[in-house]
Design an enzyme around this catalytic site. Structure first.
Site, PDB file in Angstrom:
ATOM      1  N   GLU A  73       0.802  -1.229   0.000  1.00  0.00           N
ATOM      2  CA  GLU A  73       0.000   0.000   0.000  1.00  0.00           C
ATOM      3  C   GLU A  73       0.833   1.277   0.000  1.00  0.00           C
ATOM      4  O   GLU A  73       0.492   2.258   0.674  1.00  0.00           O
ATOM      5  CB  GLU A  73      -0.970  -0.020   1.197  1.00  0.00           C
ATOM      6  CG  GLU A  73      -1.886  -1.249   1.171  1.00  0.00           C
ATOM      7  CD  GLU A  73      -3.133  -1.101   2.026  1.00  0.00           C
ATOM      8  OE1 GLU A  73      -3.324  -0.036   2.640  1.00  0.00           O
ATOM      9  OE2 GLU A  73      -3.932  -2.055   2.061  1.00  0.00           O
TER      10      GLU A  73
ATOM     11  N   THR B  11       3.528   1.939   1.330  1.00  0.00           N
ATOM     12  CA  THR B  11       4.494   2.057   2.413  1.00  0.00           C
ATOM     13  C   THR B  11       5.731   1.267   1.972  1.00  0.00           C
ATOM     14  O   THR B  11       5.683   0.538   0.986  1.00  0.00           O
ATOM     15  CB  THR B  11       3.937   1.489   3.729  1.00  0.00           C
ATOM     16  OG1 THR B  11       3.593   0.131   3.522  1.00  0.00           O
ATOM     17  CG2 THR B  11       2.700   2.250   4.162  1.00  0.00           C
TER      18      THR B  11
ATOM     19  N   ILE C 283       6.282   0.547  -5.944  1.00  0.00           N
ATOM     20  CA  ILE C 283       6.319  -0.515  -6.953  1.00  0.00           C
ATOM     21  C   ILE C 283       6.446   0.150  -8.314  1.00  0.00           C
ATOM     22  O   ILE C 283       5.618   0.975  -8.684  1.00  0.00           O
ATOM     23  CB  ILE C 283       5.045  -1.384  -6.870  1.00  0.00           C
ATOM     24  CG1 ILE C 283       4.983  -2.110  -5.513  1.00  0.00           C
ATOM     25  CG2 ILE C 283       4.993  -2.375  -8.029  1.00  0.00           C
ATOM     26  CD1 ILE C 283       3.653  -2.795  -5.242  1.00  0.00           C
TER      27      ILE C 283
ATOM     28  N   TYR D  66     -19.533  -9.425   0.042  1.00  0.00           N
ATOM     29  CA  TYR D  66     -19.482  -8.048  -0.434  1.00  0.00           C
ATOM     30  C   TYR D  66     -20.836  -7.406  -0.146  1.00  0.00           C
ATOM     31  O   TYR D  66     -21.863  -7.870  -0.634  1.00  0.00           O
ATOM     32  CB  TYR D  66     -19.185  -8.051  -1.937  1.00  0.00           C
ATOM     33  CG  TYR D  66     -18.824  -6.707  -2.500  1.00  0.00           C
ATOM     34  CD1 TYR D  66     -17.491  -6.305  -2.581  1.00  0.00           C
ATOM     35  CD2 TYR D  66     -19.802  -5.833  -2.971  1.00  0.00           C
ATOM     36  CE1 TYR D  66     -17.145  -5.070  -3.110  1.00  0.00           C
ATOM     37  CE2 TYR D  66     -19.462  -4.593  -3.497  1.00  0.00           C
ATOM     38  CZ  TYR D  66     -18.134  -4.217  -3.569  1.00  0.00           C
ATOM     39  OH  TYR D  66     -17.788  -3.006  -4.089  1.00  0.00           O
TER      40      TYR D  66
END
Lengths: 539, 539
Positions: free
Chosen positions: B268, B270, B274, B456
């Protein structure tokens, strides 16, 4: 202190593989083959008996033993000569050659915790007293991960997990089972079979290895094409570290940050001790359909396996011997030395409910036939199945006859497979030539993935003088070749102490720093399995 | 400084979802449904236009902008009012409600690196100058991971990766493709389609999200039953951290220690950025066979899906709406409000080469029929396919009409699925009742695994007064309920800032300490996305 408690499991030979009752001499076919390939091998000097070996490392002092006994009970701490040697290493060929020496190293004591709390207590005592801890499952490691290496500490405790054994919980709806980490694979399968289920993880070490060991080493099994490597089976872990316990794997398909289960898969006894393993299981298959296929060569055979893996037709087992391995029928242990076929032989198994297994077999068969494969007598596959756990016993007989025999493995993408095979074969051949050792190098594809496959090599060689040193040189050359050719340093044997010097080439210096950072956080004293996995210094 | 460079991608509405040209009013069926469920909703006050919003956080000082321009070029640093607001957050309903406020926070500048070296240079400058860095892909985050949170630093740089876009390498034998991380999913699919391949990852955010974002968030897609969640597609990553670059994923099926690729999946933003993603791809499927099935209830339907997942019959998509979701045809966006069937409807898709897709469909069909399913008109499934990316546009229309609408998700084992569903539904109903908000709660199984499934939930509610605060209370209660009922805090939306306070319950304090240890090692100044994923303090 007492001897180890009784256990239903069979203790392995201390200086060889497996059940002593299964030990055997060299079959006639193998003898003929060896003479043809290597010439006559001089018999090695007789190995010392267990009681005759001198241990060069001292047992733990009484104060340490007393402190450990406070944690786990006096009956579960053992600093006896024989027990220490039984925990002195794994089962690689170098391990077994070292077992033939008059003087050997061994851990200072063997401790058998009976609960997770006792594991934590042992780690606390070890930390306070300056002792390294080497977790010990089935003792089948082959990359030096069980070396009694004290690192900067005073001594080594071998933490044998055999008392942490058995099924903890079973969920037939989710098809999940939780086991204590010291449960052996056969014990797990027996417990599951009573419930109509199986784990289906069958590495060569199946008969002795433990589920905790599978997890710590990222094991692959012979049925991994169908049921996934052990990584894929694990849905949860409990891990006791020197600074706290982790309970990981809250739900399937979580996206709650990095998957920490996958950090401890491959942790190899560093960071902490895996105490529980939760795994996906499946009903005992209704049908098991064995097939053998023949390909004209390894290239066309590999291409066929690639198509199957990429289409996902669902074989449980699919493996392909190269021409040399096929020529000596290595995959059919009972027939070694008899050339049953030319070309390359493949073993294929489909399992599941009868109808599904049949449909899967047909889908795979269409692909294999389309890629030039020809069906062969199923008995070739059945004899592979029959002999699948017997190869390590054969190695014992070879070593006793003075023939060096070892295996090694790697993996890469399908597009790089043949270049990697050539590089490893070349490094082996050149390295053994430098040692003036006649040899035979055999190879098979043991595992397939959509993007690549593993290569499993078997080497027999006339390494006579100082085989340990000679093999160290050869293996080092092979590891360099694997790295240069884009392979991984291990597909399923792991890193241990033997491969640790190559790990930085695999994951980079920042990757090594990540391992060290987690180590420093969870195990600030660095007591967990020093020297395994994490190389001692970053270049 | 200039405006953002042109790009083939469509910029999303700054205060809503997606392509502005796709925005629409409320369909008649939805209006009728809303009136029946919620009564009349008062229209909210008009939202400010982009230019009218006051940004309460200052732009970066000129010295910072000049230093960043040295790294990436002046044309690629932008501290303009509009661009900053376009990078001020993600697309959760709270995000969109905040976009309606007169005063908003935003990053101090937006920086667009054009190479991996430029990413490294930006991180170095940010570290030296005391600036936080928030990586920005498609901007579709829904758990607060794009908050311009400076943490202890002077300001925030939004690192927009759109210039790092495109196919880097393609291997048709291994069926692998490497992309720059800022490549959008549609751009990746377009590039692959020209080669006859597809990635097949279709989350709701498909039209705008990037491959780097999928990796960072552990995305799941609608076709994940067949092709695996994004985790399973990734075979390699390159990650630039403040202290070095990692190149991970050397070979399929490696056992060389912990799989560090899996550490950065879910990272995420942190630890690092990427920059490249290597993924498994597959040939464009020859056949796509849609089916709809009806079950008498959610329990029998879930049981049917479980059997399919455990047998592995190979559907590409398999999802099941509960009775309430089926009753409003939520899965068929064009038909919402029209009850097309009773019971629970399921959408099933099989893909692949024609013969294999047919065989898979038959195998799945046998299981579904055996579990009480009845085939329904395939147009139900086709209309789901047709409308699969339209739901977020509908949310915009709802919000504009004063109707609160949000989704949330979790996962658990099959054996715990109904208890978890009841717990979440109960927490939602009780929480909304406390807020005196009429509501409708709908649920479907979006993803299946052998051991469990995801749930969901879609919520519409008459949250009128202070909806942000009210929903924060409701969501907090839901998260507590998920934890108490054994679910994961997220199946695919991730942790972000919104779920970070619950992460310690998911992975334990030792797990949090592992995240912090790697953070301290790779990002010692703590500049990477402060406040996301890793909670600020350990309890």
């Amino acid at each position: 202190m007492s001897t180890l408690p009784e256990d239903e499991r069979i203790d392995m030979r201390w200086d060889g593989w497996g059940d002593p009752a299964m030990a055997h001499g060299l079959p006639g076919g193998v003898k003929l083959l060896l003479t043809a390939v290597l010439g006559r091998s001089p018999k090695p000097p007789p190995a010392p008996r267990l009681a005759e070996v001198t241990i060069s490392t001292p047992p733990l002092p009484d104060a340490d033993l007393a402190a450990l006994a406070d944690a786990v009970g006096e009956a579960h701490v053992d600093a006896g000569h024989d027990v220490r040697l039984l925990h002195a290493g794994g089962k690689s060929t170098p391990d077994l050659l070292r077992r033939r020496q008059a003087e050997q190293v061994a851990p200072g004591a063997v401790v058998l915790p009976g609960s997770e709390d006792e594991v934590a207590a042992v780690l606390a005592i070890a930390g306070e007293r300056g002792l390294a801890v080497v977790p010990f499952g089935g003792g089948t490691a082959v990359t030096g991960g069980l070396e009694p290496d004290a690192g900067p500490h005073r001594g080594v405790v071998s933490l044998d997990l055999r008392r942490l054994s058995g099924l903890i919980a079973f969920d037939d709806v989710a098809q999940e089972a939780a086991f204590h980490a010291g449960t052996t694979a056969p014990a797990a399968e027996t417990a599951l079979a009573e419930l109509g289920f199986e784990l289906g993880h069958f590495p060569q070490s199946f008969e002795f290895a433990t589920l905790g060991g599978f997890a710590a080493m990222r094991s692959s099994g012979q049925n991994s094409a169908g049921y996934g490597r052990f990584d894929a089976m694990v849905t949860g872990l409990r891990v006791v570290t020197p600074t706290g316990t982790l309970d990981l794997g809250r739900a399937p398909g979580s996206a709650a940050g990095p998957d920490l289960v996958r950090w401890f898969l491959g942790s190899e006894g560093t960071f902490g001790v895996i105490t529980q393993v939760r795994v996906r299981v499946h009903p005992v298959p209704e049908a098991r359909l064995f097939e053998a296929w023949i390909f004209s060569g390894f290239v066309s055979g590999a291409d066929a396996l690639r198509r199957v893996a990429q289409l996902g037709t669902g074989p449980t087992v699919i493996r392909l011997s190269d021409e040399d391995e096929t020529a000596v029928s290595l995959a059919q242990v009972g027939n070694i030395g008899k050339a049953l076929t030319k070309g390359c032989s493949a073993v294929v198994l489909h399992e599941g409910p009868a109808e599904l297994a049949k449909a899967r077999r047909e889908a795979t068969g269409r692909v294999l036939r389309g890629a030039g494969g020809k069906p062969a007598a199923a008995r070739l596959a059945e004899s592979w199945d029959h002999g699948r756990f017997r190869a390590p016993y054969l190695r014992d007989a070879l070593l006793a006859a003075g023939v060096f025999c070892e295996t090694l493995e790697t993996a890469t993408t399908w597009s790089n497979l043949h270049a990697l095979k050539a590089a490893v074969t070349g490094a082996l051949a050149e390295g053994l030539a430098e040692e003036r050792a006649k040899n035979r190098i055999l190879c098979h594809i043991s595992h397939v993935y959509p993007t690549g496959a593993s290569l499993y090599f078997t080497v027999i060689a006339g390494l006579v003088a100082e085989p340990l040193e000679a093999w160290r040189r050869v293996k080092s050359r092979v590891n360099d070749a694997i790295m240069a050719a884009g392979g991984t340093i291990s597909h399923h044997h792991g890193v241990g102490a033997d491969h640790a010097p190559w790990l930085e080439q695999e994951i980079g210096s920042a990757g090594i720093r990540m391992l060290r950072a987690v180590q420093a956080e969870l195990d600030p004293a660095g007591i967990m399995n020093p020297g395994a996995l994490v190389p001692r210094s970053v270049r």
